[in-house]
Scaffold this motif. Sequence first.
Motif, PDB file in Angstrom:
ATOM      1  N   VAL A  92      42.360  29.132  42.246  1.00  0.00           N
ATOM      2  CA  VAL A  92      42.042  30.250  41.847  1.00  0.00           C
ATOM      3  C   VAL A  92      42.451  30.352  40.384  1.00  0.00           C
ATOM      4  O   VAL A  92      41.923  31.202  39.675  1.00  0.00           O
ATOM      5  CB  VAL A  92      42.725  31.449  42.495  1.00  0.00           C
ATOM      6  CG1 VAL A  92      42.021  31.776  43.770  1.00  0.00           C
ATOM      7  CG2 VAL A  92      44.207  31.750  42.746  1.00  0.00           C
TER       8      VAL A  92
ATOM      9  N   LYS B   9      37.934  34.933  45.276  1.00  0.00           N
ATOM     10  CA  LYS B   9      39.107  34.455  44.933  1.00  0.00           C
ATOM     11  C   LYS B   9      40.194  35.688  45.427  1.00  0.00           C
ATOM     12  O   LYS B   9      41.551  35.240  45.741  1.00  0.00           O
ATOM     13  CB  LYS B   9      39.217  34.715  43.275  1.00  0.00           C
ATOM     14  CG  LYS B   9      38.717  33.544  42.773  1.00  0.00           C
ATOM     15  CD  LYS B   9      38.711  33.646  41.356  1.00  0.00           C
ATOM     16  CE  LYS B   9      38.161  32.117  40.594  1.00  0.00           C
ATOM     17  NZ  LYS B   9      38.582  31.825  39.297  1.00  0.00           N
ATOM     18  N   GLU B  10      39.832  36.955  45.532  1.00  0.00           N
ATOM     19  CA  GLU B  10      40.776  37.950  45.924  1.00  0.00           C
ATOM     20  C   GLU B  10      41.114  37.667  47.666  1.00  0.00           C
ATOM     21  O   GLU B  10      42.386  37.821  47.813  1.00  0.00           O
ATOM     22  CB  GLU B  10      40.235  39.387  46.089  1.00  0.00           C
ATOM     23  CG  GLU B  10      40.136  40.009  44.752  1.00  0.00           C
ATOM     24  CD  GLU B  10      39.531  41.478  44.586  1.00  0.00           C
ATOM     25  OE1 GLU B  10      39.305  41.779  45.663  1.00  0.00           O
ATOM     26  OE2 GLU B  10      39.295  41.770  43.252  1.00  0.00           O
TER      27      GLU B  10
ATOM     28  N   LYS C 215      36.037  26.993  46.753  1.00  0.00           N
ATOM     29  CA  LYS C 215      35.189  27.455  45.450  1.00  0.00           C
ATOM     30  C   LYS C 215      34.292  28.688  45.934  1.00  0.00           C
ATOM     31  O   LYS C 215      33.662  29.424  45.107  1.00  0.00           O
ATOM     32  CB  LYS C 215      34.572  26.284  44.766  1.00  0.00           C
ATOM     33  CG  LYS C 215      35.987  25.676  43.929  1.00  0.00           C
ATOM     34  CD  LYS C 215      35.331  24.723  42.842  1.00  0.00           C
ATOM     35  CE  LYS C 215      36.383  24.226  41.917  1.00  0.00           C
ATOM     36  NZ  LYS C 215      36.984  23.146  42.550  1.00  0.00           N
TER      37      LYS C 215
END
Length: 200
Positions: free
Chosen positions: A199, A177-178, A173
């Motif tokens: 994600v 995210k990419e 977390k």
Amino acid sequence: MKRPTLEIKVESEIKKAEKGKILFAEDFTELGNIESVNRVLSRLKEKGILVRLAFGIYLYPKIDKELGVLYPSVEDIAQAIARRDKARIIPTGITALNKLGLSTQLPLKAVYITDGAARVVKIGKRTITFKKTSPKNLLAKGEISGLAIQALKSIGKNNVEEELLAKVKSMLKKENKENIMHDAKLAPAWINKILMSTVR
């Protein structure tokens, strides 16, 4: 006027460095050939100016009044070797789990995958093993996702316990995210699934 000897030149360069710095014979090859430099570093070790960590790898030690010589971590030594060799490395196994904060166990045998030379470096009772791998395995963009892939690979699909999986997902977390989406494509299908689940 007498010209300074190689030993004086090397010692002078070392004393400009920060205490705690990891040094290699290759750092001084502008001053003399590698064999001569190795002999000089060995003499400086005898004089107590340096501490030898392994062949050709020395420490300009930081000394604590109570603890004595403050040794660098295996991770610091591995990263220094990678910088010297202009190689990329990623820890695997317990080393990756430890770096992710998922294990408190300090491995006596740290293993890294690398695009540099395969080798084993002995540091006291510990060893650092660099295993040659294909460039694809070093393309991970995220530090956390890259470590997670290596940690999960070393545990194995059938040995991952729910508690550990929850911790890995919690750590992911903190990752961009990419980066996770990019790195998931490099991972085996079962690890891809774990990474992608974080994600959504």
